[in-house]
Enzyme design. Structure first.
Site, PDB file in Angstrom:
ATOM      1  CG  ASP A  97      -2.779   0.863   1.099  1.00 30.39           C
ATOM      2  OD1 ASP A  97      -2.458   1.566   0.015  1.00 30.39           O
ATOM      3  OD2 ASP A  97      -2.620   1.371   1.886  1.00 30.39           O
ATOM      4  N   GLY A  99       3.250   1.271   1.327  1.00 29.45           N
ATOM      5  CA  GLY A  99       5.734   1.058   0.925  1.00 29.45           C
ATOM      6  C   GLY A  99       5.951   0.666   2.283  1.00 29.45           C
ATOM      7  CG  LEU A 102       6.853  -5.307   1.466  1.00 30.12           C
ATOM      8  CD1 LEU A 102       6.807  -5.569   0.082  1.00 30.12           C
ATOM      9  CD2 LEU A 102       7.923  -6.498   1.962  1.00 30.12           C
ATOM     10  CE  LYS A 125      -5.622  -1.657  -0.806  1.00 32.46           C
ATOM     11  NZ  LYS A 125      -5.773  -0.900   0.119  1.00 32.46           N
ATOM     12  NE  ARG A 159      -5.634 -11.765   9.528  1.00 29.58           N
ATOM     13  CZ  ARG A 159      -4.909 -10.435   9.844  1.00 29.58           C
ATOM     14  NH1 ARG A 159      -4.764 -11.259   8.556  1.00 29.58           N
ATOM     15  NH2 ARG A 159      -5.621 -10.347  10.654  1.00 29.58           N
TER      16      ARG A 159
HETATM   17  P1  5GP Z   1       1.817  -0.697   3.963  1.00 28.43           P
HETATM   18  O1  5GP Z   1       2.837   0.179   4.967  1.00 28.43           O
HETATM   19  O2  5GP Z   1       2.431  -0.677   2.791  1.00 28.43           O
HETATM   20  O3  5GP Z   1       1.637   1.017   3.521  1.00 28.43           O
HETATM   21  O4  5GP Z   1       0.410  -1.310   4.537  1.00 28.43           O
HETATM   22  C1  5GP Z   1       0.924  -2.673   4.388  1.00 28.43           C
HETATM   23  C2  5GP Z   1       0.104  -3.380   5.277  1.00 28.43           C
HETATM   24  O5  5GP Z   1      -1.450  -3.007   5.408  1.00 28.43           O
HETATM   25  C3  5GP Z   1      -0.673  -4.960   4.345  1.00 28.43           C
HETATM   26  O6  5GP Z   1       0.337  -5.270   5.335  1.00 28.43           O
HETATM   27  C4  5GP Z   1      -1.845  -4.443   5.172  1.00 28.43           C
HETATM   28  O7  5GP Z   1      -1.752  -5.326   6.384  1.00 28.43           O
HETATM   29  C5  5GP Z   1      -2.522  -3.210   5.259  1.00 28.43           C
HETATM   30  N1  5GP Z   1      -3.449  -3.248   3.957  1.00 28.43           N
HETATM   31  C6  5GP Z   1      -3.026  -2.355   3.097  1.00 28.43           C
HETATM   32  N2  5GP Z   1      -4.112  -1.960   2.469  1.00 28.43           N
HETATM   33  C7  5GP Z   1      -4.970  -2.869   2.554  1.00 28.43           C
HETATM   34  C8  5GP Z   1      -6.218  -3.803   2.574  1.00 28.43           C
HETATM   35  O8  5GP Z   1      -7.288  -3.123   1.111  1.00 28.43           O
HETATM   36  N3  5GP Z   1      -6.534  -4.241   3.343  1.00 28.43           N
HETATM   37  C9  5GP Z   1      -6.176  -4.872   3.795  1.00 28.43           C
HETATM   38  N4  5GP Z   1      -6.906  -6.188   5.097  1.00 28.43           N
HETATM   39  N5  5GP Z   1      -5.241  -4.406   4.645  1.00 28.43           N
HETATM   40  C10 5GP Z   1      -4.801  -3.853   4.182  1.00 28.43           C
END
Ligand code: 5GP
Ligand code: MG
Length: 170
Positions: A97, A99, A102, A125, A159
């Site tokens: 999402d 980032g 990761l 995304k 899940r």
């Molecule tokens: P980032 O750190 O890249 O913003 O987010 C990654 C984490 O956000 C993912 O591991 C997940 O847990 C959560 N996340 C982001 N978008 C979604 C989504 O559309 N649905 C769900 N269930 N979790 C999301």
């Protein structure tokens, strides 16, 4: 709920990613590290599909309990992370999402002496990345909707679903 990606689509894409990983990692000490809990299904399916020796481990990362999206402080629990020194690591997450998750995990694991690190996500995304990180393996690019299933939750529900879906407001 609207189905965005079917079980069949996920299974055939995971098989393609497995063939790609086999080609890239044959003869190397591969460690698959799944980000709990969202990558549970991806980790299990990929690990069984990849036909070269590998090790499987987990690390936990997430936002504060109850939160729907990650904003603010990321909580990382590395107490179950196996030794990755000298290993060729692939960090696997459910979705990319912003980032933050990761890139934070890659920074943390890179301090533990791996031979190499790459990243893989089932979903990415479009147009959401704040921290520039390019996953080496991506299953599907999706629009900016909140998705559930195949490991992804909404307040810990959904899940178990074998497909990826979009929840409606109600
Ligand atoms: P980032 O750190 O890249 O913003 O987010 C990654 C984490 O956000 C993912 O591991 C997940 O847990 C959560 N996340 C982001 N978008 C979604 C989504 O559309 N649905 C769900 N269930 N979790 C999301
Ligand atoms: Mg997550």
């Amino acid at each position: 709920m609207e189905i965005l990606i079917t079980q069949q689509q996920i299974q055939s894409r995971v098989a393609e990613l497995a063939r790609q990983i086999e080609a890239d990692y044959t003869g190397r000490p591969l460690s698959l590290i799944g980000v709990m809990t969202g990558s549970l299904m991806l980790l299990a399916d990929l690990a069984r599909s990849i036909q070269i020796p590998s090790r499987v481990g987990v690390i936990q990362a997430g936002s504060y309990r109850g939160a729907t999206t990650v904003s603010g402080t990321l909580l990382i629990n590395d107490s179950f992370l196996p030794d990755v020194a000298g290993r060729d690591v692939i960090i696997l997450d459910d979705i990319l999402d912003t980032g933050h998750t990761l890139s934070s995990l890659r920074d943390l694991i890179s301090k533990l002496g791996p031979n190499s690190i790459t990243t893989g996500v089932l979903l990415r995304k479009i147009g959401r990345q704040i921290i520039p990180i390019e996953p080496d393996y991506t299953g599907f690019e999706i629009p900016n909707r909140f998705v559930i299933g195949y490991g992804l939750d909404y307040n810990d529900d959904y899940r178990h679903l074998p497909h990826i879906g979009v929840l409606h407001e109600s």
